[in-house]
Design a protein around this motif. Structure first.
Motif, mmCIF file in Angstrom:
data_model
loop_
_atom_site.group_PDB
_atom_site.id
_atom_site.type_symbol
_atom_site.label_atom_id
_atom_site.label_comp_id
_atom_site.label_asym_id
_atom_site.label_seq_id
_atom_site.Cartn_x
_atom_site.Cartn_y
_atom_site.Cartn_z
ATOM 1 N N ASP A 8 0.932 -1.239 0.223
ATOM 2 C CA ASP A 8 0.090 -0.023 0.131
ATOM 3 C C ASP A 8 0.903 1.331 0.095
ATOM 4 O O ASP A 8 1.993 1.188 0.998
ATOM 5 N N VAL A 9 0.505 2.216 -0.853
ATOM 6 C CA VAL A 9 1.590 3.366 -0.712
ATOM 7 C C VAL A 9 1.723 4.058 0.357
ATOM 8 O O VAL A 9 2.432 4.727 0.658
ATOM 9 N N SER A 10 0.545 4.029 1.322
ATOM 10 C CA SER A 10 0.841 4.739 2.466
ATOM 11 C C SER A 10 1.608 3.899 3.420
ATOM 12 O O SER A 10 2.180 4.675 4.482
ATOM 13 N N SER A 11 2.268 2.752 3.096
ATOM 14 C CA SER A 11 3.330 2.287 3.933
ATOM 15 C C SER A 11 4.763 2.544 3.183
ATOM 16 O O SER A 11 5.709 2.181 4.036
ATOM 17 N N VAL A 12 4.790 3.179 2.216
ATOM 18 C CA VAL A 12 6.126 3.475 1.533
ATOM 19 C C VAL A 12 6.475 4.669 1.970
ATOM 20 O O VAL A 12 5.813 5.916 1.748
ATOM 21 N N SER A 13 7.895 5.050 1.933
ATOM 22 C CA SER A 13 8.377 6.340 2.138
ATOM 23 C C SER A 13 9.513 6.540 1.325
ATOM 24 O O SER A 13 10.111 5.444 0.492
ATOM 25 N N ALA A 14 9.926 7.710 0.919
ATOM 26 C CA ALA A 14 10.984 7.871 0.129
ATOM 27 C C ALA A 14 12.445 7.302 0.460
ATOM 28 O O ALA A 14 13.155 6.820 -0.213
ATOM 29 N N GLY A 15 12.497 7.027 1.603
ATOM 30 C CA GLY A 15 13.575 6.488 2.239
ATOM 31 C C GLY A 15 13.594 4.873 1.558
ATOM 32 O O GLY A 15 14.744 4.145 1.675
ATOM 33 N N ASP A 16 12.780 4.409 1.166
ATOM 34 C CA ASP A 16 12.483 3.004 1.042
ATOM 35 C C ASP A 16 12.805 2.659 -0.498
ATOM 36 O O ASP A 16 12.968 1.516 -0.890
ATOM 37 N N LEU A 17 12.635 3.953 -1.323
ATOM 38 C CA LEU A 17 12.994 3.736 -2.722
ATOM 39 C C LEU A 17 14.304 4.297 -3.366
ATOM 40 O O LEU A 17 14.834 5.638 -2.628
ATOM 41 N N ASP A 18 14.839 3.827 -4.501
ATOM 42 C CA ASP A 18 15.815 4.583 -5.156
ATOM 43 C C ASP A 18 15.234 5.793 -6.382
ATOM 44 O O ASP A 18 16.106 6.814 -6.298
ATOM 45 N N ALA A 19 14.079 5.582 -6.631
ATOM 46 C CA ALA A 19 13.576 6.166 -7.446
ATOM 47 C C ALA A 19 12.236 5.862 -7.778
ATOM 48 O O ALA A 19 11.767 4.799 -7.198
ATOM 49 N N LEU A 20 11.319 6.699 -8.453
ATOM 50 C CA LEU A 20 9.835 6.357 -8.481
ATOM 51 C C LEU A 20 9.264 6.585 -10.001
ATOM 52 O O LEU A 20 9.584 7.554 -10.604
ATOM 53 N N ILE A 21 8.658 5.702 -10.684
ATOM 54 C CA ILE A 21 8.164 5.801 -11.930
ATOM 55 C C ILE A 21 6.719 5.620 -12.114
ATOM 56 O O ILE A 21 6.236 4.757 -11.459
ATOM 57 N N ILE A 22 5.996 6.775 -12.493
ATOM 58 C CA ILE A 22 4.264 6.580 -12.125
ATOM 59 C C ILE A 22 4.010 6.348 -13.679
ATOM 60 O O ILE A 22 4.339 6.899 -14.711
ATOM 61 N N PRO A 23 3.241 5.110 -13.894
ATOM 62 C CA PRO A 23 2.623 4.985 -15.169
ATOM 63 C C PRO A 23 1.555 5.690 -15.357
ATOM 64 O O PRO A 23 0.824 6.552 -14.679
ATOM 65 N N GLY A 24 1.170 5.954 -16.678
ATOM 66 C CA GLY A 24 0.000 6.799 -17.070
ATOM 67 C C GLY A 24 -1.304 5.987 -17.255
ATOM 68 O O GLY A 24 -1.515 4.955 -16.770
#
Length: 148
Positions: A8-24
């Motif tokens: 769930d996106v609510s359980s993810v923070s920037a510290g957990d990720l190297d990058a983020l790609i948002i599909p369209g």
């Protein structure tokens, strides 16, 4: 698409990720925000907004495909993100009215905002077929990985 266990996106923070790609796609314009209905007056899902702001605050690379740059612009408007959705005049005007800078771009190319570490590509906003769309998306992914 995601690799690994979906969370769930609510359980993810920037510290957990190297990058983020948002599909369209239309689903992104209806579910991540209500841009599909409200255009430049759109509101972004609160957890999507939080995560995008965290990513930008930590200078982590963000990619956005197809219509997703509209959601990204709504959230990061104070940063004047430079994005593309291709060449659709109405959507480009909406992006500009939300505080973004729109750059016209071909389906097989990308727009890179070095300052904000954002990479966008038009995909099916322009794409006549999967081969053309894939070229731009592959360039986006390659560029995002190089920014990590």
């Amino acid at each position: 698409m995601a690799r690994g266990e979906i969370q769930d996106v609510s359980s993810v923070s920037a510290g957990d990720l190297d990058a983020l790609i948002i599909p369209g796609g239309f689903g992104a314009a209806k579910n991540l925000s209500d841009f599909a209905v409200k255009g430049p007056d759109a509101q972004v899902h609160s957890e999507v907004q939080r995560l995008l702001e965290e990513m930008a605050d930590h200078s982590k690379p963000i990619g956005a495909i197809c219509i997703a740059p509209a959601t990204l612009t709504r959230v990061l408007s104070k940063r004047s993100p430079r994005v593309t959705i291709g060449n659709d005049a109405g959507t480009a005007a909406a992006i500009e009215s939300m505080g973004g800078v729109h750059a016209a771009c071909s389906v097989s190319d990308i727009c890179v905002d070095e300052k904000n570490r954002i990479v966008t590509t038009p995909a099916y906003m322009l794409g006549p077929g999967i081969k053309d769309v894939a070229a731009g998306i592959e360039k986006l992914v390659t560029k995002i990985l190089s920014l990590c």
